[in-house]
Design a protein around this motif. Structure first.
Motif, PDB file in Angstrom:
ATOM      1  N   ASN A 229      45.898 -14.692   9.503  1.00  0.00           N
ATOM      2  CA  ASN A 229      46.250 -14.270   8.145  1.00  0.00           C
ATOM      3  C   ASN A 229      47.269 -15.222   7.538  1.00  0.00           C
ATOM      4  O   ASN A 229      47.153 -15.641   6.377  1.00  0.00           O
ATOM      5  CB  ASN A 229      46.794 -12.842   8.172  1.00  0.00           C
ATOM      6  N   ARG A 230      48.277 -15.607   8.316  1.00  0.00           N
ATOM      7  CA  ARG A 230      49.314 -16.523   7.815  1.00  0.00           C
ATOM      8  C   ARG A 230      48.750 -17.940   7.624  1.00  0.00           C
ATOM      9  O   ARG A 230      49.147 -18.640   6.688  1.00  0.00           O
ATOM     10  CB  ARG A 230      50.506 -16.535   8.762  1.00  0.00           C
ATOM     11  N   TYR A 231      47.852 -18.331   8.509  1.00  0.00           N
ATOM     12  CA  TYR A 231      47.205 -19.639   8.342  1.00  0.00           C
ATOM     13  C   TYR A 231      46.408 -19.638   7.037  1.00  0.00           C
ATOM     14  O   TYR A 231      46.441 -20.598   6.267  1.00  0.00           O
ATOM     15  CB  TYR A 231      46.300 -19.926   9.542  1.00  0.00           C
ATOM     16  N   GLY A 232      45.693 -18.546   6.781  1.00  0.00           N
ATOM     17  CA  GLY A 232      44.946 -18.430   5.535  1.00  0.00           C
ATOM     18  C   GLY A 232      45.847 -18.474   4.307  1.00  0.00           C
ATOM     19  O   GLY A 232      45.520 -19.114   3.298  1.00  0.00           O
ATOM     20  N   GLN A 233      46.998 -17.820   4.388  1.00  0.00           N
ATOM     21  CA  GLN A 233      47.940 -17.853   3.267  1.00  0.00           C
ATOM     22  C   GLN A 233      48.443 -19.271   3.008  1.00  0.00           C
ATOM     23  O   GLN A 233      48.603 -19.682   1.857  1.00  0.00           O
ATOM     24  CB  GLN A 233      49.112 -16.916   3.567  1.00  0.00           C
ATOM     25  N   PHE A 234      48.685 -20.008   4.094  1.00  0.00           N
ATOM     26  CA  PHE A 234      49.108 -21.413   3.965  1.00  0.00           C
ATOM     27  C   PHE A 234      48.040 -22.219   3.225  1.00  0.00           C
ATOM     28  O   PHE A 234      48.343 -22.967   2.278  1.00  0.00           O
ATOM     29  CB  PHE A 234      49.359 -22.006   5.356  1.00  0.00           C
ATOM     30  N   LEU A 235      46.797 -22.081   3.628  1.00  0.00           N
ATOM     31  CA  LEU A 235      45.713 -22.821   2.986  1.00  0.00           C
ATOM     32  C   LEU A 235      45.553 -22.411   1.521  1.00  0.00           C
ATOM     33  O   LEU A 235      45.311 -23.252   0.645  1.00  0.00           O
ATOM     34  CB  LEU A 235      44.405 -22.587   3.743  1.00  0.00           C
ATOM     35  N   LEU A 236      45.736 -21.128   1.253  1.00  0.00           N
ATOM     36  CA  LEU A 236      45.617 -20.635  -0.120  1.00  0.00           C
ATOM     37  C   LEU A 236      46.710 -21.216  -1.012  1.00  0.00           C
ATOM     38  O   LEU A 236      46.470 -21.554  -2.175  1.00  0.00           O
ATOM     39  CB  LEU A 236      45.692 -19.107  -0.107  1.00  0.00           C
ATOM     40  N   ARG A 237      47.910 -21.334  -0.452  1.00  0.00           N
ATOM     41  CA  ARG A 237      49.017 -21.922  -1.230  1.00  0.00           C
ATOM     42  C   ARG A 237      48.727 -23.363  -1.622  1.00  0.00           C
ATOM     43  O   ARG A 237      49.305 -23.874  -2.584  1.00  0.00           O
ATOM     44  CB  ARG A 237      50.326 -21.851  -0.435  1.00  0.00           C
ATOM     45  N   HIS A 238      47.845 -24.015  -0.876  1.00  0.00           N
ATOM     46  CA  HIS A 238      47.519 -25.417  -1.156  1.00  0.00           C
ATOM     47  C   HIS A 238      46.104 -25.562  -1.711  1.00  0.00           C
ATOM     48  O   HIS A 238      45.476 -26.628  -1.596  1.00  0.00           O
ATOM     49  CB  HIS A 238      47.717 -26.251   0.116  1.00  0.00           C
ATOM     50  N   ASN A 239      45.621 -24.463  -2.351  1.00  0.00           N
ATOM     51  CA  ASN A 239      44.372 -24.451  -3.111  1.00  0.00           C
ATOM     52  C   ASN A 239      43.138 -24.817  -2.284  1.00  0.00           C
ATOM     53  O   ASN A 239      42.176 -25.386  -2.801  1.00  0.00           O
ATOM     54  CB  ASN A 239      44.480 -25.391  -4.327  1.00  0.00           C
TER      55      ASN A 239
END
Length: 256
Positions: A229-239
């Motif tokens: 979930n946190r890895y996904g949030q990281f990727l989302l923050r970088h579009n």
């Protein structure tokens, strides 16, 4: 449960009220672990009633502690806090005071506050427990306090304070993680590199952590789901939306 009932039977034959009360606590815990909540609660209350009647401080401390855990696990947080504070007050009245046991009550109060979404955990209270544990060599208390505060800061997206904790206040603990919990070390490095705006390095550490998480047998699904979930949030923050969806899907499958 069979052994608990046998203990209760023996304690009754001995007419030893303290042992009877302790047996009720064991019986209650057995019922609780069997998800028989009402039976567990009934046994805890019988034990508490006996502890109050014979006015045994050690027994009362145990009763308050067990009731606090019961209320906490059943999301009755006000009752959990009330019983934990009663436990702490009794500990402070003892001579000499068991300072380690009291420190654990403060940890427990922080934990209750965190799981009910509180925002009152502060750097000084955490530092007080960490410094106490380090001073007296209580490694388990120190490790648990670090883990509690780390989880609290991550859940509140306060990576800046987490960075300060490990890089300025307790750098030796960060070095220790590298040797004893490499997975957590990689996860923290990923957050810290993102904070330093080194996105490529952050992704590298996320990938290193992912490799370990998938390989380690001891990691449970909840731990793995939180990571993805946190890895996904990281990727989302970088579009990087499609890659983020991939990580979120893994997290969802693990939760499901």
């Amino acid at each position: 449960l069979t052994m608990s009932n046998e203990a209760l039977s023996l304690a009754n034959k001995m007419q030893d009220e303290r042992r009877i009360a302790e047996s009720y606590l064991l019986t209650g815990l057995s019922h609780e672990n069997g998800n028989q909540k009402l039976e567990a609660f009934r046994n805890y209350l019988v034990a508490m009633e006996m502890a109050l009647r014979i006015n045994n401080t050690d027994l009362l401390i145990t009763c308050y502690s067990q009731l606090s855990s019961f209320y906490r696990d059943n999301t009755l947080y006000d009752d959990a806090v009330d019983n934990k504070r009663k436990e702490g007050r009794l500990l402070m009245m003892m001579h000499p005071v068991d300072s380690v046991a009291f420190a654990w009550t403060q940890y427990d109060l922080q934990f209750i506050d965190m799981i009910q979404g509180g925002i009152s955990l502060n750097e000084q209270s955490v530092k007080g427990i960490i410094d106490f544990a380090a001073r007296y060599g209580h490694q388990r208390l120190k490790n648990w306090e670090f883990a509690l505060y780390r989880q609290y800061l991550l859940e509140n997206d306060n990576v800046t304070l987490l960075y300060k904790l490990y890089n300025q206040l307790y750098p030796e603990e960060f070095r220790s993680l590298k040797d004893h919990d490499k997975c957590m070390y990689y996860r923290l490095m990923a957050f810290f590199k993102e904070l330093e705006r080194k996105t490529d390095s952050a992704e590298y550490y996320f990938d290193q952590a992912q490799t370990l998480i998938l390989a380690e047998v001891g990691k449970g699904n909840i731990f793995r789901a939180n990571f993805f979930n946190r890895y996904g949030q990281f990727l989302l923050r970088h579009n990087r939306k499609q890659e983020a969806i991939g990580k979120f899907s893994i997290a969802y499958t693990l939760c499901d």
